[in-house]
Scaffold this motif. Structure first.
Motif, PDB file in Angstrom:
ATOM      1  N   PRO A 258       0.821  -1.210   0.000  1.00  0.00           N
ATOM      2  CA  PRO A 258       0.000   0.000   0.000  1.00  0.00           C
ATOM      3  C   PRO A 258       0.860   1.266   0.000  1.00  0.00           C
ATOM      4  CG  PRO A 258      -0.820  -1.588   1.602  1.00  0.00           C
ATOM      5  CD  PRO A 258       0.498  -2.105   1.118  1.00  0.00           C
ATOM      6  N   VAL A 259       0.400   2.258  -0.753  1.00  0.00           N
ATOM      7  CA  VAL A 259       1.115   3.526  -0.877  1.00  0.00           C
ATOM      8  C   VAL A 259       0.418   4.563  -0.004  1.00  0.00           C
ATOM      9  CG1 VAL A 259       1.805   5.376  -2.447  1.00  0.00           C
ATOM     10  CG2 VAL A 259       1.873   2.984  -3.212  1.00  0.00           C
ATOM     11  N   VAL A 260       1.198   5.266   0.824  1.00  0.00           N
ATOM     12  CA  VAL A 260       0.660   6.245   1.766  1.00  0.00           C
ATOM     13  C   VAL A 260       0.432   7.583   1.070  1.00  0.00           C
ATOM     14  CG1 VAL A 260       1.228   7.654   3.784  1.00  0.00           C
ATOM     15  CG2 VAL A 260       1.624   5.183   3.829  1.00  0.00           C
ATOM     16  N   ARG A 261      -0.759   8.122   1.258  1.00  0.00           N
ATOM     17  CA  ARG A 261      -1.082   9.487   0.840  1.00  0.00           C
ATOM     18  C   ARG A 261      -1.689  10.212   2.040  1.00  0.00           C
ATOM     19  NH1 ARG A 261      -1.583   9.946  -4.570  1.00  0.00           N
ATOM     20  NH2 ARG A 261      -1.087  12.152  -4.166  1.00  0.00           N
ATOM     21  N   VAL A 262      -1.489  11.502   2.096  1.00  0.00           N
ATOM     22  CA  VAL A 262      -1.945  12.299   3.241  1.00  0.00           C
ATOM     23  C   VAL A 262      -2.974  13.317   2.770  1.00  0.00           C
ATOM     24  CG1 VAL A 262      -1.252  13.857   5.102  1.00  0.00           C
ATOM     25  CG2 VAL A 262       0.266  11.984   4.399  1.00  0.00           C
ATOM     26  N   ILE A 263      -4.076  13.430   3.515  1.00  0.00           N
ATOM     27  CA  ILE A 263      -5.148  14.355   3.165  1.00  0.00           C
ATOM     28  C   ILE A 263      -5.358  15.361   4.291  1.00  0.00           C
ATOM     29  CG2 ILE A 263      -6.296  12.634   1.736  1.00  0.00           C
ATOM     30  CD1 ILE A 263      -8.355  12.300   4.022  1.00  0.00           C
ATOM     31  N   ASP A 264      -6.226  16.344   4.032  1.00  0.00           N
ATOM     32  CA  ASP A 264      -6.746  17.319   4.996  1.00  0.00           C
ATOM     33  C   ASP A 264      -5.648  18.202   5.595  1.00  0.00           C
ATOM     34  OD1 ASP A 264      -8.231  18.850   6.683  1.00  0.00           O
ATOM     35  OD2 ASP A 264      -9.315  17.191   7.606  1.00  0.00           O
ATOM     36  N   PHE A 265      -5.382  19.306   4.915  1.00  0.00           N
ATOM     37  CA  PHE A 265      -4.421  20.289   5.396  1.00  0.00           C
ATOM     38  C   PHE A 265      -5.120  21.450   6.106  1.00  0.00           C
ATOM     39  CE2 PHE A 265      -1.772  17.732   2.840  1.00  0.00           C
ATOM     40  CZ  PHE A 265      -0.451  18.003   3.180  1.00  0.00           C
TER      41      PHE A 265
END
Length: 371
Positions: A258-265
């Motif tokens: 799985p590849v990590v992505r980050v949301i909600d800044f």
């Protein structure tokens, strides 16, 4: 170990401990004031897990783009190629009602709701031109903070979340750990963000729940390593996320790893070397220095949040109960679930003294990451 069966008295439940309204904020202040913690009423607290002010006391300058919040400024070296021009074009379009209508009616198709929280409502959808999956996020105007930006001599007022996410992720889809901001529209009573939506994907909370409430060490390590890289990327670009948690970590599940992505800044701010006194984020992830001193620094806070995420992945519960004095508490670790080297890594993240806590480069080169 699932959250419901954990021996810890403080197990997580999706969204249940997010500070999302003033009444809950005041209740938690009263709870803390009755304990051994020192908490004065003058300390600011995030409402709707969004910062109540734009950036902290300082703000950065990026090449020909400078931006200020309040009256101070902060200079930061960064590669801003194309970022300031893209922001200028996006901001100019927001002054035309025809663009506002087109962005919602002609450019994107809105579909089913994906979620609702203190920050607003998010819908799924896609871009008409190429069927790119998108997330369309509606934020009530009262929860939006703005930053004045001077771009090539043009003074613009841009939502802080828009500015910082564009700085971190750029304009190209999939090049950053942060999801890409594709468009934004100011509709007067609300601001609409159109974001890249990785498919197939799920947030880390749901990923853990699907696997019985915790992850094996090798899988958790892959996620932690990617998170360390992501946080280093954000900080190098002068941005502190401040709300790293299970629900804001998206895993792209289309590959074997799985590849990590980050949301909600929405809680993010400019990185400075100074202490922050405004707290933004989610209560369960607040660092001990904020409870004790009412302030924190960017890197130690990020590392603490990373430690809390890692602990919940492995043990199915939070390491501390923030409603109690966390200073004397020590997280319980099971040798069967985490190796000695992994425990050393985790303990370095959760050191109570922020000065002694590991830095992000310390974590990047820790032996556990390279086993």
């Amino acid at each position: 170990m699932s959250p419901s069966s954990s021996s810890s008295p403080y197990c997580y439940k999706k969204g249940s401990y997010t500070v999302d309204d003033l009444e809950e904020t005041e209740r938690r202040k009263r709870t803390l004031s009755s304990s051994s913690l020192s908490w004065t009423s003058s300390r600011s607290f995030s409402q709707g897990y969004r910062s109540s002010s734009s950036a902290p006391s300082s703000s950065p300058s990026f090449s020909s783009m400078s931006w200020t919040s309040s009256s101070s400024s902060y200079s930061h070296s960064s590669d801003s190629s194309g970022v300031h021009l893209a922001l200028l074009e996006m901001a100019k379009k927001n002054f035309t009602s025809s663009y506002k209508k087109a962005i919602l009616d002609d450019v994107y198709v809105q579909q089913e709701p994906l979620g609702k929280g203190g920050c607003g409502t998010v819908f799924g959808g896609y871009r008409r031109a190429d069927s790119l999956p998108v997330a369309i996020k509606y934020i009530p105007k009262e929860k939006v903070t703005y930053t004045e930006v001077t771009v090539d001599g043009n003074l613009l007022r841009i939502p802080t979340e828009v500015l910082l996410q564009r700085i971190v992720a750029g304009a190209s889809v999939g090049e950053s750990a942060a999801v890409t901001l594709l468009d934004w529209v100011d509709l007067g009573q609300q601001v609409v963000l159109v974001l890249e939506r990785p498919v197939p994907s799920m947030d880390l909370f749901d990923y853990i729940m699907e696997r019985g409430g915790s992850l094996p060490e090798h899988e958790a390590k892959s996620i932690v390593e990617q998170l360390v890289d992501a946080l280093i990327e954000f900080h190098q670009k002068g941005v502190v996320h401040r709300d790293i948690k299970l629900e804001n970590i998206i895993l792209q599940t289309g590959s074997q790893v799985p590849v990590v992505r980050v949301i909600d800044f929405g809680c993010s701010c400019a990185q400075t070397d100074e202490e922050y006194t405004d707290m933004a984020g989610t209560f369960d992830y607040f660092p001990p220095e904020f409870f004790g001193e009412g302030s924190y620094r960017a890197v130690p806070y990020s590392v603490w949040q990373l430690g809390v995420v890692m602990y919940t992945m492995l043990f199915g519960c939070f390491p501390f109960n923030p409603f109690d004095d966390i200073t004397p508490q020590e997280p319980q670790m099971n040798n069967e679930q985490l190796s000695q080297c992994g425990q050393a890594f985790l303990k370095n993240c959760l050191v109570k003294d922020p000065v002694s806590r590991a830095t992000l480069p310390d974590l990047l080169f820790h032996p556990w990451i390279h086993l």
